[in-house]
Design an enzyme around this catalytic site. Sequence first.
Site, PDB file in Angstrom:
ATOM      1  N   LYS A  83       0.833  -1.208   0.000  1.00  0.00           N
ATOM      2  CA  LYS A  83       0.000   0.000   0.000  1.00  0.00           C
ATOM      3  C   LYS A  83       0.869   1.260   0.000  1.00  0.00           C
ATOM      4  O   LYS A  83       0.612   2.186  -0.787  1.00  0.00           O
ATOM      5  CB  LYS A  83      -0.904  -0.025   1.233  1.00  0.00           C
ATOM      6  CG  LYS A  83      -1.797   1.183   1.385  1.00  0.00           C
ATOM      7  CD  LYS A  83      -2.776   0.963   2.509  1.00  0.00           C
ATOM      8  CE  LYS A  83      -2.737   2.064   3.511  1.00  0.00           C
ATOM      9  NZ  LYS A  83      -3.715   1.871   4.585  1.00  0.00           N
TER      10      LYS A  83
ATOM     11  N   LEU B  55      -2.939   3.678  12.256  1.00  0.00           N
ATOM     12  CA  LEU B  55      -1.481   3.708  12.445  1.00  0.00           C
ATOM     13  C   LEU B  55      -0.744   4.280  11.241  1.00  0.00           C
ATOM     14  O   LEU B  55       0.229   5.025  11.397  1.00  0.00           O
ATOM     15  CB  LEU B  55      -1.008   2.268  12.712  1.00  0.00           C
ATOM     16  CG  LEU B  55       0.452   2.038  13.027  1.00  0.00           C
ATOM     17  CD1 LEU B  55       0.780   2.634  14.382  1.00  0.00           C
ATOM     18  CD2 LEU B  55       0.762   0.559  13.042  1.00  0.00           C
ATOM     19  N   ASP B  56      -1.212   3.959  10.038  1.00  0.00           N
ATOM     20  CA  ASP B  56      -0.453   4.387   8.858  1.00  0.00           C
ATOM     21  C   ASP B  56      -0.958   5.698   8.256  1.00  0.00           C
ATOM     22  O   ASP B  56      -0.525   6.080   7.180  1.00  0.00           O
ATOM     23  CB  ASP B  56      -0.411   3.272   7.812  1.00  0.00           C
ATOM     24  CG  ASP B  56      -1.760   3.028   7.180  1.00  0.00           C
ATOM     25  OD1 ASP B  56      -2.718   3.693   7.576  1.00  0.00           O
ATOM     26  OD2 ASP B  56      -1.840   2.159   6.303  1.00  0.00           O
ATOM     27  N   ALA B  57      -1.843   6.403   8.961  1.00  0.00           N
ATOM     28  CA  ALA B  57      -2.379   7.657   8.423  1.00  0.00           C
ATOM     29  C   ALA B  57      -1.281   8.712   8.261  1.00  0.00           C
ATOM     30  O   ALA B  57      -1.117   9.289   7.177  1.00  0.00           O
ATOM     31  CB  ALA B  57      -3.498   8.174   9.326  1.00  0.00           C
TER      32      ALA B  57
END
Lengths: 130, 75
Positions: A83, B55-57
């Site tokens: 991603k 978490l990956d924002a």
Amino acid sequence: MKSRQHRITQVPLARWLAIEFSGLLVISLLWSLHSPLAGYSAFIGGLIFIVPNAWFVHQVYRYQGARHARLMVGNLFRAESTKIALTAVFFAAVFTLMEPVHVPALLFTFAVMVVAGGVLRWLIRPQTRR
Amino acid sequence: MEMVFIAAAIIIGMGALATGIGFGILGGKLLEATARQPEMANQLQVKTFIMAGLLDAVPMIGVGIAMYLIFVVAG
């Protein structure tokens, strides 16, 4: 490859996508009041979030259940790295191939979609069947 | 000019480091909790998935800004 077990968790991917696209259209229309280029850039910014994220969801829920715990975690890591790589590639492609581009609209819409996506997944959770 | 590349490298590197640590802990806890309560595996997976999204924002936004620095500011 190990056989996939029966789907236990219902992932509302279609519902998430529909809501995300609706939100993206609204944001793009608001930006197009500023200029058509800003609206177009905002739409592209939203797509940069939606496409890799749909891939992430598809990959994370490939394996379910305690029997496939290791595959589940392995797939989570692979999906996350894919991603981020896809996002970087899409951004690089937009900045090099798209000319001109309204950068504030692109980055703002992307940031809004990232935050909204997290909240959306928290509000409409996948349903687990027992 | 070089400073822009260094800035982009720091943004991506720090983001990757933080995401790596976060996902490592998240995945480890998922395995641990699944081993302890296998019947809860699906609910734990849902919770892990939601946490992964949160978490990956910030690193994702960091990747966008870093690409902007590399391809627009320095390019």
